[in-house]
Design a protein around this motif. Structure first.
Motif, PDB file in Angstrom:
ATOM      1  N   ARG A 111      -7.808  57.808  74.508  1.00 11.30           N
ATOM      2  CA  ARG A 111      -6.594  58.423  73.956  1.00 11.30           C
ATOM      3  C   ARG A 111      -5.909  57.476  72.984  1.00 11.30           C
ATOM      4  NH1 ARG A 111      -6.209  63.983  74.346  1.00 11.30           N
ATOM      5  NH2 ARG A 111      -6.437  64.633  76.508  1.00 11.30           N
ATOM      6  N   SER A 112      -6.321  56.197  73.008  1.00 14.54           N
ATOM      7  CA  SER A 112      -5.838  55.239  72.023  1.00 14.54           C
ATOM      8  C   SER A 112      -7.059  54.662  71.308  1.00 14.54           C
ATOM      9  CB  SER A 112      -5.017  54.136  72.685  1.00 14.54           C
ATOM     10  OG  SER A 112      -5.803  53.435  73.618  1.00 14.54           O
ATOM     11  N   ARG A 113      -6.844  54.023  70.180  1.00 18.44           N
ATOM     12  CA  ARG A 113      -7.959  53.506  69.374  1.00 18.44           C
ATOM     13  C   ARG A 113      -8.700  52.353  70.042  1.00 18.44           C
ATOM     14  NH1 ARG A 113      -8.309  55.928  64.526  1.00 18.44           N
ATOM     15  NH2 ARG A 113      -6.414  56.845  63.691  1.00 18.44           N
ATOM     16  N   PHE A 114      -8.101  51.731  71.028  1.00 19.12           N
ATOM     17  CA  PHE A 114      -8.726  50.587  71.693  1.00 19.12           C
ATOM     18  C   PHE A 114      -8.565  50.729  73.201  1.00 19.12           C
ATOM     19  CE2 PHE A 114      -7.097  49.372  67.548  1.00 19.12           C
ATOM     20  CZ  PHE A 114      -8.251  48.900  66.940  1.00 19.12           C
ATOM     21  N   LEU A 115      -9.625  50.421  73.927  1.00 16.15           N
ATOM     22  CA  LEU A 115      -9.589  50.456  75.387  1.00 16.15           C
ATOM     23  C   LEU A 115      -9.828  49.057  75.928  1.00 16.15           C
ATOM     24  CD1 LEU A 115     -11.695  53.653  76.260  1.00 16.15           C
ATOM     25  CD2 LEU A 115      -9.216  53.373  76.376  1.00 16.15           C
ATOM     26  N   PRO A 116      -9.305  48.762  77.112  1.00 16.82           N
ATOM     27  CA  PRO A 116      -9.600  47.478  77.731  1.00 16.82           C
ATOM     28  C   PRO A 116     -11.118  47.314  77.956  1.00 16.82           C
ATOM     29  CG  PRO A 116      -7.824  48.606  78.900  1.00 16.82           C
ATOM     30  CD  PRO A 116      -8.400  49.580  77.916  1.00 16.82           C
ATOM     31  N   THR A 117     -11.571  46.084  77.841  1.00 10.48           N
ATOM     32  CA  THR A 117     -12.999  45.783  78.003  1.00 10.48           C
ATOM     33  C   THR A 117     -13.536  46.320  79.321  1.00 10.48           C
ATOM     34  OG1 THR A 117     -12.692  43.801  76.674  1.00 10.48           O
ATOM     35  CG2 THR A 117     -14.695  43.908  77.999  1.00 10.48           C
TER      36      THR A 117
END
Length: 183
Positions: free
Chosen positions: A146-152
């Motif tokens: 839902r956001s451009r970056f996700l946690p690793t």
């Protein structure tokens, strides 16, 4: 015609995809899938290669049309401009609502678009696979956020889920979401 000859004839068509010998795996999909919660914008975090996705800032937006079909708007920034393609998704079997079919042309059949898991608010893992005469298959996989970056650790969880379902991620690559403009 031998399988090897068939593969050589079809190789130009699948060069930008991921293909494997044998039939498609049949992964488990999201139980009790809720389409209403799934609607809206998803950003592509990682994917298996797809010839139709070569740009950056790739995202998909889902909305229900008046006729009950699902509008799929995919966009990407490619060759200095935003390119948008519209498709249609349908729930093929109400008993398995997470197994959608998606088409981007009136002239092509619906391709599988299976939501393997989603929490609706941050992560979705999607898989698509097409058998070619059960000799080999072409597959796609997407990790969406839902956001451009996700946690690793979230991306790693998604990859482990795909691997545990028998999906080869050797060619999976991150999508460039840097410097993208939100609408």
């Amino acid at each position: 015609m031998s399988a090897a000859c068939l593969l050589l004839l079809l190789l130009p068509l699948v060069a930008a995809q991921t293909y494997h010998w044998g039939p498609c795996p049949v992964p488990k999909v999201q139980p009790n899938f809720n389409l209403e919660q799934y609607l809206g914008r998803w950003y592509e975090i990682e994917k298996l290669p797809a010839s139709f996705e070569r740009g950056k800032c790739i995202e998909a937006n889902y909305a229900v049309r008046k006729d009950g079909t699902i509008q799929v708007l995919n966009s990407q920034f490619y060759k200095d401009k935003v390119r948008v393609v519209e498709g249609t998704a349908v729930i093929r079997d109400l008993r398995e609502p997470a197994q959608l079919g998606v088409s981007f042309s009136y002239f092509t059949p619906y391709s599988p678009y299976w939501i393997l898991t989603t929490d609706y608010t941050s992560l979705s893992v999607v898989y698509s696979c097409t058998d070619i005469l059960r000799v080999f298959h072409i597959d796609y996989a997407w990790i969406l956020g839902r956001s451009r970056f996700l946690p690793t650790q979230t991306v790693q969880y998604a990859k482990e889920l795909l691997i545990n379902e028998g999906i080869d991620l050797f060619r999976m690559k991150a999508t460039d979401q840097m410097g993208c403009k939100d609408n």
